[in-house]
Design an enzyme around this catalytic site. Structure first.
Site, PDB file in Angstrom:
ATOM      1  N   ASN A   3     -11.130 -11.627  -0.474  1.00 47.67           N
ATOM      2  CA  ASN A   3     -11.017 -10.249  -0.066  1.00 47.67           C
ATOM      3  C   ASN A   3      -9.870  -9.946   0.873  1.00 47.67           C
ATOM      4  O   ASN A   3      -9.628 -10.677   1.809  1.00 47.67           O
ATOM      5  CB  ASN A   3     -12.278  -9.896   0.727  1.00 47.67           C
ATOM      6  CG  ASN A   3     -13.176  -9.050  -0.098  1.00 47.67           C
ATOM      7  OD1 ASN A   3     -12.697  -8.231  -0.863  1.00 47.67           O
ATOM      8  ND2 ASN A   3     -14.453  -9.241   0.049  1.00 47.67           N
ATOM      9  N   CYS A   4      -9.217  -8.811   0.664  1.00 48.58           N
ATOM     10  CA  CYS A   4      -8.295  -8.296   1.675  1.00 48.58           C
ATOM     11  C   CYS A   4      -8.784  -6.971   2.200  1.00 48.58           C
ATOM     12  O   CYS A   4      -7.994  -6.089   2.498  1.00 48.58           O
ATOM     13  CB  CYS A   4      -6.903  -8.140   1.095  1.00 48.58           C
ATOM     14  SG  CYS A   4      -6.042  -9.686   0.975  1.00 48.58           S
TER      15      CYS A   4
END
Lengths: 421, 354
Positions: A234-235
């Site tokens: 995830n970013c």
């Protein structure tokens, strides 16, 4: 599906650079490793890595780690047959990956000062990998390199935990929801939402992308989760992205297991996705609700990941379950503006009668200057939660909690909450 | 010895003519003035002094006529502040301003709210009032001031005066106050604090509890009914929360929690080139938006429609970032953008998100 898991935790007093191994001097247990050989082996395995700097950050130090991508528990996993496993882990050590910002949404870990209260990783000894990749990679390739390097180091270090003869702590998790002794207790299901939107908003379940077609929603067992079924890719905003370590140590799963057989019967976990299109959201919500019913749930605890459009998924799930007569409790964070005056959620439903708030991510905090900064300092004011004027002349940083790793994480590790005043 | 050495809390009290028990003569006088000022306490003020057990001394009573004040809230507030400032310099400063209680009297409530707010902001002194929950003054002023919950009519007078006094004394003493314990309407701000248990523990507790209390009561969204369809050749504008801005992001719109929006010219622009436009949005992978900004702000297709004679594209577009941006800011941006679009004669808008 795992039904039994033995966690063997090892605690160390310090981590140092040196000859790789565990050294015990008196009552002290120290992990040492050789950063040069670690870097060499990482580069050998992954030619897309240009450079790695390895640092150690300890609780209480005047250290700020920035642009953190993921945090991973170093552990060795041993399957013992198809349904039972054993995990050796360094319980108070984590592997932290950081590097150049690709999506504004990497975060901060402060090892001391006011920011330290908002992240679980100010209390662990952190082995930080500051990684640079070769030129010409796409953002997705960049993140893939970072992610696999972190996992690789976690496995390499985890291996060393098995060199300690006896673990400091042993916990046995047995998942047997069908025992007749539990008949009188309320049947509880954990509905576990995962961001799965592509475009750097991904999670991986059993090594598959969570957004793959015909994959999630899916029933898994609590030991599956603790064994490491989920890896973060995830970013999204640092405060509420669930880093891999939090999946591996999911506070809701641990709490439900602790109370299983006492005041509730924990009958299973349903993993569900958070897709980008409305039709997908509706279909997933419907299937997830069916799976929850299939497990015979009377009550459900739901955790969200991310914010904004995932609230549409969350509200659909709550509405469907409540209408089916299943009682829900949902954990979410809030985005009420830095003054706390705005509405907190992007979607609501009258059926959401029981919400646990893990805090307003927009609330501002001033982080004092630190003696040591690990990570690409030039990217500091680009973090989500920062403003162009965030970095003040004296080196202190005024930022929303949003920028701190785990600050309002919706798995509920923290005591932070929010109220109307 | 019976001599109290303790300094009394000096209070200015605001009332309307009914509760101040004005005589006909006084009422006639008031009709010619913004408000009347009396030394010491009037009827209700005496009650307040009594309830406070002698801790409070009402040094001035201000009486205003509801209709008159409600129609000139700002002017009256300004006059009052001027009067109090002059008075405060002439004698010793005041410690607290009490207005009402206004119960369910709407205009009285608005007056109490506006004056309390002015005293707090301009003089820096605490203020307290009280109203019934449906008094319009509650919604208007609860954000800024402490409004004690009152009954609909003066039947609950004694109880509400007690609460006003106890809250007022706490505010003067700088003590911490909270809506539940002190009986006032929450200001509506969400504030973080650390609980005794983790979120996971609280969630499981709530799951098993008979009557759990939610930590976030569901708000109600504004519902807007769709406008009727438009026909003929219309002027259409583009507005986006997808963060498409001229390259370099000249207005420095934040990647998340945007504090502003930008207004940019489209005159002479047939398509958004990746060398000239980019996204400032931090909540999605910008690769595809940066490769072709028309994907988020479809200038190219709208120019096609314009060439086909179907529409006219407005020469300006508006952009902000919708990533974690508060509803309060969004509302503000929306109102201002709408105002400018209406002024420019735009009839329809295409809103693009991400």
């Amino acid at each position: 599906m795992l039904t039994g898991l033995k966690m063997q935790n090892v605690y160390v007093d310090d981590v140092r650079f040196g000859k790789t191994g565990i050294c015990c001097s008196g009552a002290e247990k120290i992990l040492s490793f050789d950063p040069k050989s670690l870097i060499k082996s990482l580069k050998q395995d992954e030619p897309r890595i240009a450079d790695v700097r390895v640092e150690i950050a300890r609780p209480g130090e005047s250290t700020r780690i920035i642009c953190v991508k993921d945090v991973i528990s170093p552990r060795l996993r041993i399957k013992q047959g198809s349904s039972v496993a054993r995990v050796r882990a360094f319980k108070n050590i984590v592997v932290v990956t950081c590097g150049k910002i690709v999506a504004y949404q990497e975060g901060i870990i402060d090892m001391s000062g006011p920011g330290a209260d908002y992240t679980p990783f100010s209390k662990t000894i952190n082995i930080v990998l500051d990684i640079e990749v070769v030129d010409g990679l796409t953002r997705h390739e960049h993140e893939e390199v970072m992610r696999s390097a972190g996992l690789r180091v976690a496995v390499m270090l985890g291996e060393i935990s098995s060199w300690v003869e006896r673990p400091d702590e042993e916990k046995n998790y047995v998942f047997a929801p069908h025992s007749s002794k539990l008949g009188h207790l309320p049947r509880v299901v954990y509905l576990y939402m995962l961001l799965s939107q592509g475009l750097l908003h991904d999670n991986y379940v059993f090594c598959r992308n969570a957004r793959e077609k015909d994959f999630l929603p899916l029933i898994v067992s609590p030991p599956d989760v603790l064994y490491g079924a989920i890896v973060s890719g995830n970013c999204v905003s640092a405060c509420d992205k669930t880093v891999t370590w939090l999946h591996q140590n999911n506070p809701v799963v641990l709490e439900l297991l602790k109370r299983h057989g006492k005041d509730l019967n924990f009958v299973g976990v349903v993993l569900t996705n958070e897709l980008t299109d409305l039709a997908g959201k509706k279909a997933s919500a419907q299937k997830a609700i069916e799976l929850v019913k299939k497990l015979g749930a009377e009550r459900v605890v739901i955790t969200e990941e991310g914010f904004g459009n995932p609230e549409a998924d969350l509200m659909m799930l709550i509405r469907g379950l409540e209408q089916a007569g299943i009682k829900t409790v949902a954990i979410t964070d809030e985005y009420a503006g830095s003054d706390g005056a705005s509405q907190s959620l992007a979607d609501t439903t009258p059926e959401a009668k029981m919400i646990i708030s893990v805090g307003n991510a927009n609330e501002l905090i001033v982080l004092p200057p630190m003696e040591k900064i690990i990570g690409p300092i030039q990217d500091l004011t680009k973090l989500a939660g920062a403003y162009p004027q965030s970095l003040r002349e004296d080196g202190s940083l005024e930022i929303e909690l949003q920028g701190i790793i785990g600050a309002t994480n919706q798995l509920g590790w923290s005591k932070l909450t929010c109220k109307e005043v | 010895m019976g001599i109290k050495t303790e300094k009394k809390i000096r209070v200015v009290h605001y009332l309307n003519p009914t509760f101040a028990n004005l005589t006909n003569e006084e009422k006639e006088k008031l009709a010619t003035m913004a408000f009347l000022c009396f030394e010491g306490a009037r009827r209700l003020g005496k009650e307040i002094e009594k309830i406070s057990d002698g801790k409070i001394e009402i040094v001035k009573t201000i009486v205003g006529e509801d209709n008159h004040v409600a129609e000139r809230l700002e002017d009256t507030a300004e006059d009052l502040i001027f009067y109090l400032q002059t008075y405060a310099y002439a004698s010793s400063a005041i410690d607290l301003f009490i207005a009402g209680p206004a119960f369910n009297a709407g205009r009285y409530g608005m007056a109490c709210g506006a004056l309390c707010k002015a005293v707090q902001e301009k003089l820096g002194e605490p203020s307290v009032t009280a109203m019934y929950k449906e008094n319009p003054g509650v919604d208007q002023y609860k954000k800024d001031i402490c409004i004690v919950r009152a009954s609909q009519t003066a039947v609950g007078m004694k109880d509400v005066l007690g609460k006003i006094v106890s809250l007022g004394l706490k505010l003067v003493g700088g003590e911490e106050v909270c809506p539940e314990k002190d009986g006032y309407f929450p200001h509506g701000f969400r504030k973080n604090y650390f609980a005794n248990k983790t979120g996971a523990e609280r969630a499981i507790d709530a799951l098993l509890a008979e009557m759990p209390k939610t930590e976030y009561p569901m708000p109600e969204f504004d519902r807007v009914s769709p406008a009727p369809p438009i026909s003929g050749k219309v002027k259409i504008a583009l507005v986006t929360s997808g963060g498409i801005v001229p390259i370099g992001n000249p207005d420095r719109i934040e990647a998340s929690s945007a504090q502003k929006f930008g207004e940019y010219s489209l005159s002479g622009i047939q398509t958004l080139l990746p060398t000239a436009y980019q996204t400032a949005h931090g909540g999605y992978d910008a690769t595809y938006a940066n490769a072709d900004p028309n994907r988020v702000l479809p200038v190219d297709v709208l120019r096609d429609l314009e060439r086909e004679g179907i529409i006219e594209l407005h020469e300006k577009y508006y952009a902000t970032v919708g990533n974690g941006t508060s509803v309060g800011n969004s509302k503000k941006f929306g109102q201002e953008i709408a105002r400018r679009l209406v002024a420019d004669g735009v009839q329809a808008v295409i809103l693009t998100s991400t």
